[in-house]
Design a protein around this motif. Structure first.
Motif, mmCIF file in Angstrom:
data_model
loop_
_atom_site.group_PDB
_atom_site.id
_atom_site.type_symbol
_atom_site.label_atom_id
_atom_site.label_comp_id
_atom_site.label_asym_id
_atom_site.label_seq_id
_atom_site.Cartn_x
_atom_site.Cartn_y
_atom_site.Cartn_z
ATOM 1 N N TYR A 1 -7.458 6.391 -10.653
ATOM 2 C CA TYR A 1 -6.611 5.544 -9.812
ATOM 3 C C TYR A 1 -7.356 4.310 -9.309
ATOM 4 C CZ TYR A 1 -2.726 8.661 -10.178
ATOM 5 O OH TYR A 1 -1.685 9.380 -10.689
ATOM 6 N N VAL A 2 -8.672 4.445 -9.130
ATOM 7 C CA VAL A 2 -9.442 3.248 -8.751
ATOM 8 C C VAL A 2 -9.359 2.231 -9.889
ATOM 9 C CG1 VAL A 2 -11.747 2.343 -8.304
ATOM 10 C CG2 VAL A 2 -10.996 4.423 -7.148
ATOM 11 N N LEU B 1 1.897 1.929 -3.434
ATOM 12 C CA LEU B 1 0.781 2.467 -4.212
ATOM 13 C C LEU B 1 0.599 3.960 -3.920
ATOM 14 C CD1 LEU B 1 -1.689 1.954 -6.079
ATOM 15 C CD2 LEU B 1 -3.020 1.569 -4.003
ATOM 16 N N GLY B 2 0.672 4.310 -2.624
ATOM 17 C CA GLY B 2 0.554 5.721 -2.237
ATOM 18 C C GLY B 2 1.639 6.554 -2.899
ATOM 19 N N PRO C 1 -2.938 -5.643 -11.465
ATOM 20 C CA PRO C 1 -2.366 -6.996 -11.621
ATOM 21 C C PRO C 1 -2.228 -7.416 -13.088
ATOM 22 C CG PRO C 1 -4.100 -6.991 -9.956
ATOM 23 C CD PRO C 1 -4.139 -5.657 -10.626
ATOM 24 N N TRP D 1 -5.866 0.758 -9.999
ATOM 25 C CA TRP D 1 -5.664 -0.205 -8.916
ATOM 26 C C TRP D 1 -6.318 -1.541 -9.265
ATOM 27 C CZ3 TRP D 1 -3.299 -2.284 -5.116
ATOM 28 C CH2 TRP D 1 -3.941 -3.077 -4.190
ATOM 29 N N ARG D 2 -7.528 -1.467 -9.811
ATOM 30 C CA ARG D 2 -8.245 -2.704 -10.134
ATOM 31 C C ARG D 2 -7.518 -3.486 -11.242
ATOM 32 N NH1 ARG D 2 -13.485 -2.481 -12.055
ATOM 33 N NH2 ARG D 2 -13.646 -4.619 -11.350
ATOM 34 N N ALA D 3 -6.969 -2.727 -12.201
ATOM 35 C CA ALA D 3 -6.350 -3.402 -13.351
ATOM 36 C C ALA D 3 -4.847 -3.624 -13.170
ATOM 37 C CB ALA D 3 -6.607 -2.579 -14.612
ATOM 38 N N ARG E 1 0.818 -1.214 0.000
ATOM 39 C CA ARG E 1 0.000 0.000 0.000
ATOM 40 C C ARG E 1 0.858 1.273 0.000
ATOM 41 N NH1 ARG E 1 -5.288 1.508 1.136
ATOM 42 N NH2 ARG E 1 -5.367 3.448 2.278
ATOM 43 N N GLN F 1 0.042 11.739 -9.705
ATOM 44 C CA GLN F 1 -1.283 12.358 -9.657
ATOM 45 C C GLN F 1 -1.317 13.723 -10.352
ATOM 46 O OE1 GLN F 1 -2.530 13.315 -5.683
ATOM 47 N NE2 GLN F 1 -0.775 14.627 -5.293
ATOM 48 N N ILE G 1 0.930 6.972 -6.600
ATOM 49 C CA ILE G 1 -0.106 7.987 -6.819
ATOM 50 C C ILE G 1 0.493 9.379 -6.612
ATOM 51 C CG2 ILE G 1 -2.320 8.907 -6.013
ATOM 52 C CD1 ILE G 1 -3.103 6.054 -5.224
ATOM 53 N N ALA G 2 1.273 9.526 -5.525
ATOM 54 C CA ALA G 2 1.858 10.841 -5.238
ATOM 55 C C ALA G 2 2.734 11.310 -6.392
ATOM 56 C CB ALA G 2 2.668 10.760 -3.943
#
Lengths: 188, 194
Positions: free
Chosen positions: B62-63, B29-30, B70, B66-68, B26, B37, B33-34
């Motif tokens: 980003y949602v 991921l943060g 993998p 995140w989902r895609a 996580r 973004q 994004i930072a």
């Protein structure tokens, strides 16, 4: 003026590339040396370039990362791509082959299945007499195709045991993802 | 394909963060994004022209990412993939907003009340500056030109990357950019920027 029109298309690219002394721009450079209008146009394009490179970025709002991460919290990532196992692709392949054969061997009334790539007079070892009634013939053929389809799909889904949910889920994801990609492409 | 993936991962400075985020880290991921973004937010702002819409869309992108994630195999740089997702999301949202706007206009609302342009801090500070006036001209260009300009000059993508993001031939990308540049130069003259 005709000369100016001919060079107009290249001018913006030439200026954007930084006016390099390349062979492809040789004619344009010669033209610029003699044409005041085009030099003025190049100057205007140069100013456009400078303004565009100075185009400012908006600062991202404070706390956007935290808000985004909070939004992501409830989401489940997709399964990673994996090659389909043989238990799925092999029956699917046999189904395709069966379908191709069924299409190629579409019946003609009174004759055995016609193989299009053979000469009409060629003798077929398996030639049999089929019913003359076209409706009955087509009903037999369509019925046969449905049986082949059904057998292929049953093989693909069951594999002699209960359906494997993980594989089916994976197949469903792949299909939905492919459909979404095609949809997006069509949208463009 | 494997070679492409290998060369892309070598040249992608975010490859390590992406790979950790794919394993569910996580913090990575943060950080991802930072680091990215600003690009997504600015692209959304350029296309949608509204900070609130841009923020909502950034979160939505980003949602989706995140989902895609993998399924991202590193065949292109992460940012190229991110821009593809963001561009599609922006254009879809823009179409939806346009339909809503059309419906509102049909209901009798006036265009100026709905589509009044919002000014960012940079525009306000530099309002009388020549560059600022030219950026205003950019806002009036059709979406497809504004999009390629933003991808090239702001996001600093190469022609090749833009072609990949927009699924367009390289020549079309260059032609769009050159048309936009010529249109801006012509408009600059029209509005009296000397």
């Amino acid at each position: 003026m005709t000369d100016c029109k001919a060079h107009e298309a290249l001018l913006a690219q030439y200026v954007a590339d930084g006016q390099p002394p390349l062979r492809e721009y040789q004619a344009l450079r010669r033209h610029l040396a003699t044409c005041e209008d085009c030099r003025a146009a190049a100057h205007a394009l140069q100013r456009v370039e400078q303004a565009l490179w100075a185009w400012p970025l908006y600062p991202a709002p404070t706390g956007l990362v935290e808000r985004t991460l909070a939004n992501i919290d409830g989401e489940t990532p997709m399964e990673p791509w994996k090659p389909l196992p043989w238990s799925v692709w092999l029956p699917a392949l046999t189904l395709l082959v069966a379908l191709a054969l069924a299409l190629l061997l579409a019946p003609e009334p009174g004759l055995a299945p016609a193989v299009p790539w053979l000469e009409p007079q060629a003798e077929l070892a398996f030639q049999v007499r089929l019913p003359d009634d076209p409706a009955l013939l087509w009903a037999l053929w369509i019925g046969g195709a449905i049986v082949v389809f059904g057998a292929g799909i049953t093989m693909a889904l069951v594999q002699g045991r209960l359906p494997n949910e993980t594989e089916m889920d994976h197949l469903r994801h792949m299909l939905s993802d492919t459909a979404q990609r095609l949809w997006r492409l069509a949208g463009r | 394909m494997a070679l492409e993936s290998w060369t892309a991962s070598l040249s992608d400075p975010l490859a390590d963060l992406v790979s950790r985020a794919q394993r569910g880290d996580r913090a990575a991921l943060g950080e991802l994004i930072a680091q990215t973004q600003g690009r997504v937010y600015n692209l959304a702002y350029r296309i949608l022209g509204n900070p609130q819409e841009a923020e909502d869309l950034t979160q939505e992108v980003y949602v989706r990412v995140w989902r895609a994630l993998p399924r991202f195999r590193g065949e292109s740089k992460f940012t190229t993939w991110l821009h593809t997702v963001a561009t599609n999301a922006c254009l879809n949202r823009k179409r939806k907003l346009r339909r809503q706007l059309d419906a509102q206009l049909d209901a009798g609302e006036r265009l100026e009340e709905i589509a009044a342009p919002e000014e960012g801090p940079a525009q306000e500070a530099l309002h009388h500056d020549e560059h600022a006036r030219l950026w205003e001209l950019v806002e009036r260009l059709p979406d497809k030109y504004r999009l390629v300009l933003a991808l090239f000059y702001q996001q600093q993508l190469s022609y090749q990357e833009i072609a990949q993001v927009l699924a367009l031939p390289l020549g079309t990308v260059k032609a769009h950019l050159n048309r936009a540049r010529n249109a801006l130069a012509a408009n600059m003259k029209k509005v009296g920027i000397r």
